[in-house]
Write a protein that holds these residues in place. Sequence first.
Motif, mmCIF file in Angstrom:
data_model
loop_
_atom_site.group_PDB
_atom_site.id
_atom_site.type_symbol
_atom_site.label_atom_id
_atom_site.label_comp_id
_atom_site.label_asym_id
_atom_site.label_seq_id
_atom_site.Cartn_x
_atom_site.Cartn_y
_atom_site.Cartn_z
ATOM 1 N N ASP A 15 0.866 -1.139 -0.037
ATOM 2 C CA ASP A 15 0.000 -0.101 -0.066
ATOM 3 C C ASP A 15 0.803 1.302 -0.056
ATOM 4 O O ASP A 15 0.445 2.302 -0.531
ATOM 5 N N HIS A 48 10.977 -10.270 14.588
ATOM 6 C CA HIS A 48 9.634 -10.143 14.222
ATOM 7 C C HIS A 48 8.555 -9.792 14.874
ATOM 8 O O HIS A 48 7.669 -8.903 14.861
ATOM 9 N N ARG A 49 8.672 -10.302 16.453
ATOM 10 C CA ARG A 49 7.971 -9.777 17.304
ATOM 11 C C ARG A 49 7.930 -8.466 17.808
ATOM 12 O O ARG A 49 6.826 -7.887 18.204
ATOM 13 N N HIS A 50 9.048 -7.718 17.647
ATOM 14 C CA HIS A 50 9.349 -6.636 18.286
ATOM 15 C C HIS A 50 9.439 -5.544 17.082
ATOM 16 O O HIS A 50 9.839 -4.229 17.282
ATOM 17 N N GLY A 51 9.277 -5.932 15.932
ATOM 18 C CA GLY A 51 9.675 -5.056 14.649
ATOM 19 C C GLY A 51 10.891 -4.425 14.410
ATOM 20 O O GLY A 51 11.343 -3.340 13.955
ATOM 21 N N TYR A 83 11.312 -18.252 19.956
ATOM 22 C CA TYR A 83 10.828 -19.322 19.147
ATOM 23 C C TYR A 83 9.342 -19.112 18.488
ATOM 24 O O TYR A 83 8.887 -19.953 18.215
ATOM 25 N N SER A 84 9.012 -17.793 18.474
ATOM 26 C CA SER A 84 7.718 -17.530 18.093
ATOM 27 C C SER A 84 7.784 -17.789 16.441
ATOM 28 O O SER A 84 8.780 -17.356 15.820
ATOM 29 N N ILE A 143 -8.719 -11.766 10.726
ATOM 30 C CA ILE A 143 -8.936 -10.829 9.548
ATOM 31 C C ILE A 143 -10.387 -10.935 9.079
ATOM 32 O O ILE A 143 -10.881 -10.042 8.871
ATOM 33 N N VAL A 184 -11.330 -5.237 6.085
ATOM 34 C CA VAL A 184 -9.839 -5.342 6.024
ATOM 35 C C VAL A 184 -9.528 -6.329 4.972
ATOM 36 O O VAL A 184 -10.076 -7.603 5.186
ATOM 37 N N THR A 220 -3.654 -9.090 3.055
ATOM 38 C CA THR A 220 -2.596 -8.820 1.953
ATOM 39 C C THR A 220 -1.446 -9.604 2.133
ATOM 40 O O THR A 220 -0.495 -9.567 1.707
ATOM 41 N N PRO A 274 -6.695 2.507 3.275
ATOM 42 C CA PRO A 274 -5.578 1.403 3.395
ATOM 43 C C PRO A 274 -5.821 0.506 4.606
ATOM 44 O O PRO A 274 -6.192 0.977 5.614
ATOM 45 N N SER A 275 -5.600 -0.820 4.388
ATOM 46 C CA SER A 275 -5.492 -1.652 5.476
ATOM 47 C C SER A 275 -4.426 -1.793 6.438
ATOM 48 O O SER A 275 -3.311 -1.417 5.998
ATOM 49 N N VAL A 301 -1.229 -7.084 8.339
ATOM 50 C CA VAL A 301 -2.209 -8.269 8.529
ATOM 51 C C VAL A 301 -1.908 -8.850 9.884
ATOM 52 O O VAL A 301 -2.617 -9.150 10.804
ATOM 53 N N VAL A 302 -0.581 -9.058 10.340
ATOM 54 C CA VAL A 302 -0.122 -9.400 11.756
ATOM 55 C C VAL A 302 0.540 -8.395 12.530
ATOM 56 O O VAL A 302 1.875 -8.323 11.893
ATOM 57 N N PRO A 344 3.109 -6.384 14.758
ATOM 58 C CA PRO A 344 4.391 -7.444 15.437
ATOM 59 C C PRO A 344 3.965 -8.038 17.074
ATOM 60 O O PRO A 344 4.376 -8.851 17.522
ATOM 61 N N ARG A 345 2.978 -7.188 17.626
ATOM 62 C CA ARG A 345 2.815 -7.654 18.959
ATOM 63 C C ARG A 345 1.579 -8.242 19.611
ATOM 64 O O ARG A 345 0.817 -8.217 20.375
ATOM 65 N N THR A 346 1.067 -9.151 18.464
ATOM 66 C CA THR A 346 -0.033 -9.913 18.544
ATOM 67 C C THR A 346 0.059 -10.723 19.753
ATOM 68 O O THR A 346 1.063 -11.414 19.860
ATOM 69 N N LEU A 404 -0.997 -13.601 20.033
ATOM 70 C CA LEU A 404 -1.198 -14.941 19.417
ATOM 71 C C LEU A 404 -0.007 -15.887 20.137
ATOM 72 O O LEU A 404 0.879 -15.599 20.591
ATOM 73 N N PRO A 405 -0.732 -17.090 20.468
ATOM 74 C CA PRO A 405 0.222 -18.106 21.211
ATOM 75 C C PRO A 405 1.405 -18.502 20.616
ATOM 76 O O PRO A 405 1.358 -18.816 19.413
ATOM 77 N N ALA A 406 2.652 -18.355 21.288
ATOM 78 C CA ALA A 406 3.817 -18.873 20.643
ATOM 79 C C ALA A 406 3.946 -20.455 20.466
ATOM 80 O O ALA A 406 3.417 -21.074 21.835
ATOM 81 N N PRO A 407 4.498 -21.057 19.780
ATOM 82 C CA PRO A 407 4.484 -22.533 19.881
ATOM 83 C C PRO A 407 5.539 -22.836 21.173
ATOM 84 O O PRO A 407 6.465 -21.957 21.352
ATOM 85 N N PRO A 465 8.615 -24.474 23.330
ATOM 86 C CA PRO A 465 9.983 -25.056 22.585
ATOM 87 C C PRO A 465 9.850 -26.379 22.383
ATOM 88 O O PRO A 465 8.986 -27.262 22.778
ATOM 89 N N ARG A 511 7.595 -30.305 15.132
ATOM 90 C CA ARG A 511 6.550 -28.829 15.385
ATOM 91 C C ARG A 511 5.267 -29.367 14.905
ATOM 92 O O ARG A 511 4.088 -29.035 15.789
ATOM 93 N N ASN A 562 1.612 -29.522 17.350
ATOM 94 C CA ASN A 562 0.599 -28.736 17.180
ATOM 95 C C ASN A 562 -0.660 -29.614 17.022
ATOM 96 O O ASN A 562 -1.683 -28.972 16.947
ATOM 97 N N ARG A 563 -0.413 -30.869 16.555
ATOM 98 C CA ARG A 563 -1.889 -31.458 16.385
ATOM 99 C C ARG A 563 -2.340 -32.315 17.594
ATOM 100 O O ARG A 563 -1.460 -32.545 18.313
#
Lengths: 574, 88
Positions: free
Chosen positions: A39, A114-117, A545-546, A561, A567, A570, B2-3, B6-7, B9-11, B13-16, B18, B83, B87-88
């Motif tokens: 964008d 990635h987590r912290h930009g 390890y995310s 999404i 939205v 993308t 503008p959208s 998508v994700v 950085p600080r979502t 979401l659950p991290a897998p 170790p 991995r 996850n399953r």
Amino acid sequence: MSPVAAGSGVNGVELAVVLFFFILVTAGGFLAVRWRRADSMASLDEWGLGGRGFGTFVTYFLLGGDLYTAYTFVAVPAAMFATGAVSGFFAVPYTIVVYPIIFIFMPRLWSVSHRHGYVTPADFVRGRYGSRTLALAVAVTGIIATMPYIALQLVGIQAVLDTMGIGGSGSTLVKDLPLIIAFAVLAAYTYSSGLRAPALIAFVKDGLIYLVIIVAIVYLAVKIGFGEIFTAAEKKMNTKTKSGLPTGSFIPNSSLYWAYGTLAFGSALALFMYPHSVTAVLSGRSRNVIRRNAAVLPTYSLMLGLLALLGFAAIYEKTSVIGQDGKANAQLAVPHLFDQIFPDWFAGVAFAAIAIGALVPAAIMSIAASNLFTRNIYREFIKPDATPANEARVAKIVSLVVKFGALLFVLGMDRQNAINLQLLGGVWILQTILSIVAGLYTRWFHRWALLAGWAVAMVYGTVTAYRQTVPNASTRLVDGKLVTTVDGVRHFGTSLADFPGTATKVYIAVTALVLNIVVAAVLTVLLRMLKTPAGTDETQPGDYYSDAPSADVIDAAEEVIAAAPGVERTGRQT
Amino acid sequence: MPSDPVVPPRTPLPAPRPLPPGVMVLAGLLLAVPLVALALVPTYSKKNPQLWGFPFFYWYQFLWVFLASAFTWAAYVVIARARRGSNR
């Protein structure tokens, strides 16, 4: 197609082929801005990291284009040609062991970034240790180590231009005009397209390089045979020079085992500390992109090994390395060999491959250096409230400054200075590994101890490299005869020095790293005893390890999404 | 409009989790093999046996290009399988 003699004319066919490919990649570089269109390009994530969305395939070419530079293609066979295995062939184990090493720690750096930009390795150090000063040290080291590397890419292009008959005579401006034009064009499309430009051009570059190497190797195997080539190389390396020492090493003897091993491992550890390597890794879409690439990137090492053997082939072919200026220059070995054994049009393809091979890494390196400047100097110390758009604009301008700085460097100073500084760059950049890689696993080291270890190692490495003197010999063509003259000594003669207290030659960067670790460890113990503030760590264990694109995370993201009206998705599909 | 990315950085979401220690050790061993092999310079710094005109020193290191790639790929497969399993 005899070896190029001083002052011979320009080879029109070769020049035409090179120009054709140059125009092709220039168009590609400008059009790249539309590729995976974002964008807005007004952020470092887009301009400086290509949207962080490259898959395995693109990353393969980007990293390949980034790590295996034109200078590598010219310098490795040149080293083989001049002094043999220890200074040249170590590049093969070096580029083999680098991949298991990055397999281990790069996914962690990718995840936390990635987590912290984070855009640069110094961003990570800032977040992990809460120290602007340590981050500045890492950023400045990255910038000063990268600058001579960019300059050396120009040296690679110069070798090709020289072989085609451009340069040598005439006024400085006319002689260097092609180089200036090439770099101006490169600067323009890097400015507009960011990391997307080199990523796209890398396809062309690697396609050409693979083609040229395969043809050259098949030709040599069929026409000459490797046995003959190795015999000729062995003979040259064992020939005694005037000083009574052998010319070089065909197979390292017992006094050079440590030299060979430390060069390979030291260089491997240093490679992924260079900001441009980190930039390419962070532009990948997932941890698995990095891991898969670690398994497939050795294909380039195979190519580099074959290319190294071309240095030996040049020995067999008795290739002349006299440049347009009448001086001997080992870096002309491979371009002259191509000129000698290939028809003009295919030599042109080979030269295009080398020239484009210089543009890709030069672009990525300048982007990486400007990311560092923008994030860790501009936003940190000059304008803390910079918006993403400010950052992108500053980075674009800095990328221009960096490239023209490199250009002035090469045009204004002796080529040997660029080579010396690149040697030093390798020593310097390895000293950031403790802050970065140890930091990925543990917060044990104290930030000030890391800073002290870095400073001590930088000084030690620089002084030691300076003190390695070799006779300052130059060979020129006088009345059809090669005449070698020696004029005093020159510094930075080799990247090897005796390990303190022994007579064993070791890569200076590795000795400096040992010192770095010892100083940092001792001071950490002391600072911890004194309970000196250790700084705030903004990262959490899970950050390392995310794995953003693992199946459950994608599902979760898609639910988010889908739940948000208006939205559009993308994200990129595999 | 503008959208947003998508994700972000600080979502949250659950991290897998170790990986299990056994998987880490196995992958680590696979990755260590090429490193150790190439670190032992004296084991390959010799001329014979030759292969297609290549001294041992040269062809042995070329061979490790392929072997290192295979070991690294094996480590990738081990981790990717674990991995998927977790996850399953």
